[in-house]
Design a protein around this motif. Structure first.
Motif, PDB file in Angstrom:
ATOM      1  N   PHE A   8      -7.453   5.577   2.776  1.00  0.00           N
ATOM      2  CA  PHE A   8      -7.342   4.668   1.635  1.00  0.00           C
ATOM      3  C   PHE A   8      -6.083   3.808   1.744  1.00  0.00           C
ATOM      4  O   PHE A   8      -6.112   2.617   1.419  1.00  0.00           O
ATOM      5  CB  PHE A   8      -7.361   5.428   0.307  1.00  0.00           C
ATOM      6  CG  PHE A   8      -8.750   5.726  -0.179  1.00  0.00           C
ATOM      7  CD1 PHE A   8      -9.638   4.713  -0.473  1.00  0.00           C
ATOM      8  CD2 PHE A   8      -9.159   7.035  -0.346  1.00  0.00           C
ATOM      9  CE1 PHE A   8     -10.920   4.985  -0.922  1.00  0.00           C
ATOM     10  CE2 PHE A   8     -10.438   7.328  -0.792  1.00  0.00           C
ATOM     11  CZ  PHE A   8     -11.318   6.307  -1.085  1.00  0.00           C
ATOM     12  N   VAL A   9      -4.969   4.394   2.192  1.00  0.00           N
ATOM     13  CA  VAL A   9      -3.746   3.617   2.393  1.00  0.00           C
ATOM     14  C   VAL A   9      -3.991   2.538   3.441  1.00  0.00           C
ATOM     15  O   VAL A   9      -3.623   1.373   3.258  1.00  0.00           O
ATOM     16  CB  VAL A   9      -2.562   4.525   2.794  1.00  0.00           C
ATOM     17  CG1 VAL A   9      -1.374   3.708   3.288  1.00  0.00           C
ATOM     18  CG2 VAL A   9      -2.140   5.404   1.624  1.00  0.00           C
ATOM     19  N   ALA A  10      -4.622   2.920   4.552  1.00  0.00           N
ATOM     20  CA  ALA A  10      -4.900   1.952   5.623  1.00  0.00           C
ATOM     21  C   ALA A  10      -5.787   0.820   5.104  1.00  0.00           C
ATOM     22  O   ALA A  10      -5.528  -0.360   5.395  1.00  0.00           O
ATOM     23  CB  ALA A  10      -5.563   2.656   6.805  1.00  0.00           C
ATOM     24  N   LEU A  11      -6.797   1.166   4.343  1.00  0.00           N
ATOM     25  CA  LEU A  11      -7.670   0.142   3.780  1.00  0.00           C
ATOM     26  C   LEU A  11      -6.905  -0.768   2.821  1.00  0.00           C
ATOM     27  O   LEU A  11      -7.023  -1.995   2.879  1.00  0.00           O
ATOM     28  CB  LEU A  11      -8.846   0.796   3.044  1.00  0.00           C
ATOM     29  CG  LEU A  11      -9.814  -0.171   2.358  1.00  0.00           C
ATOM     30  CD1 LEU A  11     -10.508  -1.065   3.379  1.00  0.00           C
ATOM     31  CD2 LEU A  11     -10.829   0.597   1.537  1.00  0.00           C
ATOM     32  N   ALA A  12      -6.095  -0.174   1.963  1.00  0.00           N
ATOM     33  CA  ALA A  12      -5.315  -0.968   1.008  1.00  0.00           C
ATOM     34  C   ALA A  12      -4.355  -1.909   1.730  1.00  0.00           C
ATOM     35  O   ALA A  12      -4.177  -3.062   1.314  1.00  0.00           O
ATOM     36  CB  ALA A  12      -4.542  -0.050   0.063  1.00  0.00           C
ATOM     37  N   MET A  13      -3.746  -1.431   2.806  1.00  0.00           N
ATOM     38  CA  MET A  13      -2.810  -2.260   3.548  1.00  0.00           C
ATOM     39  C   MET A  13      -3.505  -3.436   4.235  1.00  0.00           C
ATOM     40  O   MET A  13      -2.878  -4.457   4.498  1.00  0.00           O
ATOM     41  CB  MET A  13      -2.062  -1.438   4.604  1.00  0.00           C
ATOM     42  CG  MET A  13      -1.070  -0.445   4.034  1.00  0.00           C
ATOM     43  SD  MET A  13       0.340  -1.232   3.230  1.00  0.00           S
ATOM     44  CE  MET A  13      -0.259  -1.576   1.605  1.00  0.00           C
ATOM     45  N   SER A  14      -4.779  -3.300   4.512  1.00  0.00           N
ATOM     46  CA  SER A  14      -5.490  -4.365   5.220  1.00  0.00           C
ATOM     47  C   SER A  14      -6.055  -5.424   4.288  1.00  0.00           C
ATOM     48  O   SER A  14      -6.484  -6.485   4.748  1.00  0.00           O
ATOM     49  CB  SER A  14      -6.611  -3.770   6.070  1.00  0.00           C
ATOM     50  OG  SER A  14      -7.637  -3.247   5.262  1.00  0.00           O
TER      51      SER A  14
END
Length: 187
Positions: A8-14
């Protein structure tokens, strides 16, 4: 940090890079898969490096801030989330920047990765393998930017702004999860 939370963090950062990629794609004349992949690679590499830098900064301060680490992680993620939500409600940038030069893309990629550096600082205070986190953020950004460039022509910048709002909400949720998990374990 669990794998699901990390994803979820990776998705949010993208999502901010995705919004920028949609805008760039909307300004390109029929972007090809190769052009989209090259743009995605540039954004993904920069987005993977910035949390490493932030993590190094955070690790330098971790010994002095252990009692507050969960609050720092929550505060950083929540502040970034709120910022992304506010940016998502701003009207799309209608400047006539049809430049897709390497410099223009580099500047855009760097600008959209600043939040990943702040997340890296926050990740220094929680149990996470920063190399895996950085790789996940970079891979998610590569994927989202490649897709964003290709979709840009069809859906324009408005959908990109909505993805920024979603990314902000995800960051706030992750920060809240970190805080509640710590309070539950140490409360």
């Amino acid at each position: 940090m669990s794998l699901i939370t990390l994803l979820f963090v990776a998705l949010a950062m993208s999502t901010d890079a995705f919004a920028a990629a949609i805008a760039k794609g909307a300004k390109m004349y029929h972007p090809t898969l190769l052009t989209a992949a090259k743009t995605g690679l540039l954004f993904g590499c920069i987005e993977a490096c910035t949390p490493l830098l932030g993590w190094l900064i955070g690790r330098a301060a971790v010994n002095w801030m252990e009692a507050w680490d969960h609050w720092i992680a929550f505060g950083l993620l929540a502040a970034l989330g709120v910022h992304m939500i506010i940016q998502g409600f701003q009207p799309p940038d209608d400047e006539e920047d049809s430049q897709t030069s390497l410099w223009a893309l580099l500047i855009t990629a760097t600008a959209t990765s600043i939040d990943a550096m702040a997340v890296g600082v926050g990740l220094a205070f929680v149990q996470v393998n920063i190399l895996i986190a950085a790789a996940a953020i970079g891979l998610a950004t590569f994927t989202m930017v490649t897709i964003g460039v290709l979709l840009g022509r069809a859906i324009g910048a408005v959908a990109g702004k909505k993805s920024e709002i979603l990314g902000g909400l995800i960051l706030i949720a992750v920060g809240t999860h970190i805080l509640l998990e710590h309070l539950r374990d140490h409360g």
